[in-house]
Every structure is written in structure tokens, then in C-alpha cells.
Design a protein around this motif. Structure first.
Motif, PDB file in Angstrom:
ATOM      1  N   UNK A  85      -3.586  -9.561  -7.960  1.00 56.50           N
ATOM      2  CA  UNK A  85      -3.229  -8.185  -7.619  1.00 56.50           C
ATOM      3  C   UNK A  85      -2.625  -8.118  -6.210  1.00 56.50           C
ATOM      4  N   UNK A  86      -1.801  -7.102  -6.009  1.00 58.91           N
ATOM      5  CA  UNK A  86      -1.168  -6.886  -4.709  1.00 58.91           C
ATOM      6  C   UNK A  86      -1.518  -5.472  -4.256  1.00 58.91           C
ATOM      7  N   UNK A  87      -2.113  -5.384  -3.070  1.00 60.61           N
ATOM      8  CA  UNK A  87      -2.430  -4.086  -2.469  1.00 60.61           C
ATOM      9  C   UNK A  87      -1.317  -3.693  -1.515  1.00 60.61           C
ATOM     10  N   UNK A  88      -0.912  -2.428  -1.571  1.00 58.06           N
ATOM     11  CA  UNK A  88       0.054  -1.854  -0.626  1.00 58.06           C
ATOM     12  C   UNK A  88      -0.431  -0.455  -0.279  1.00 58.06           C
ATOM     13  N   UNK A  89      -0.249  -0.059   0.972  1.00 61.79           N
ATOM     14  CA  UNK A  89      -0.634   1.299   1.365  1.00 61.79           C
ATOM     15  C   UNK A  89       0.535   2.281   1.261  1.00 61.79           C
ATOM     16  N   UNK A  90       1.649   1.835   0.669  1.00 62.20           N
ATOM     17  CA  UNK A  90       2.846   2.668   0.586  1.00 62.20           C
ATOM     18  C   UNK A  90       3.084   3.173  -0.832  1.00 62.20           C
TER      19      UNK A  90
END
Length: 153
Positions: A85-90
Motif C-alpha cells: 500500500x501507498x499512503x499519501x496525504x494529498x
């Protein structure tokens, strides 16, 4: 990407992750001095705290950096034969990735042409590759700053 670096730099300390955050994931983030301005982005492996890649700086915007960071993580993981998984705050970057299009309003000129070429490559990668990585919105309100944050706020 030309000036991107696949790196394995580590802070030497394990990350303390909030409850509900998966450790078997990467976090990505961008930073921009001015907007537009000097933009860079990176990815962090949440299991190790290691920086997995870094790009920049080059003239751009924060939203472009956030978009490119997600695509970079997807492409690098695929090249490495992993699927995390890849987390991004955008929210914008996640939306742009889902639509395979960077909807920037950055003026295209001599100063930004190289970045526009990188954006085109990223959009093309999204259109021509299948990925199964969940892209998860990092909840900054609940979890604090994303671990890939550059700490310049």
C-alpha cells in the motif's frame, strides 16, 4: 525519471506508527519552497523508516510533486516485484492518479518543460500499467504528519 534516486537511506530508528496505519506500506510526500518553486518528493518504507527514493529539487508545485511521488512509488514497487500500500496525504494527487492525469495549472514554459516531460511519462505509465497497490489517504488530523514529510512547515 532522470534525476530520481533509488535510495536506501535510513534514519537508524524504527518508526512509531499510529494505530490503524499499516507498517507493510510506503508513505510519500512532496515539499515545495514557494508554489510554484523548488519542488521535491520522496518515499519512505514504513516497516524500516528507510527512504526508498528521492526526486528533485526542480521548479514545480506541491501538487505535482505529490502526484509524481505516488506514480514513482507504484512504478518502483512494480520494478522491484513488490506490491505494498501507498499512503499519501494529498487528496488531489490520489484523485489525479485515479484519473491518470495531472490536472496542474502550472504554466508550461522553458523553466517547466522538463517537469512537463516527466508528468507525461508518469501519465503514460499509469495508462499502460496495471497495479494493485491500495493508495490510502493519510489522515493527518488523526495520525499527525505523514512519515515522508520534509518537516518544513
Amino acid at each position: 525519471m532522470e534525476s530520481a534516486q533509488h535510495t536506501e537511506t535510513c534514519s537508524g530508528s524504527a518508526l512509531s506508527l499510529p494505530e490503524g496505519v499499516r507498517a507493510d506500506a510506503w508513505a510519500v510526500d512532496a515539499a515545495c519552497s514557494g508554489n510554484p518553486g523548488k519542488m521535491e518528493y520522496r518515499g519512505i518504507d514504513l516497516a524500516t523508516g528507510c527512504q526508498t527514493f528521492h526526486f528533485g529539487p526542480m521548479h514545480g508545485t506541491n501538487n505535482i510533486g505529490e502526484f509524481l511521488a505516488i506514480v514513482h512509488a507504484l512504478a518502483l514497487q512494480q520494478k522491484m516485484g513488490i506490491c505494498k500500500p501507498i499512503y499519501s496525504d494529498s487528496y488531489n494527487a490520489i484523485l489525479w492518479v485515479s484519473k491518470c492525469q495531472c490536472k496542474t495549472k502550472l504554466v508550461r514554459n522553458e523553466e517547466t518543460e522538463q517537469l512537463y516531460q516527466i508528468i507525461a511519462r508518469a501519465e503514460n505509465w499509469l495508462r499502460t500499467h496495471i497495479y494493485h497497490n491500495p493508495i490510502i489517504k493519510w489522515d493527518t488530523t488523526q495520525w499527525g504528519e505523514i512519515p515522508a514529510d520534509f518537516g518544513r512547515k
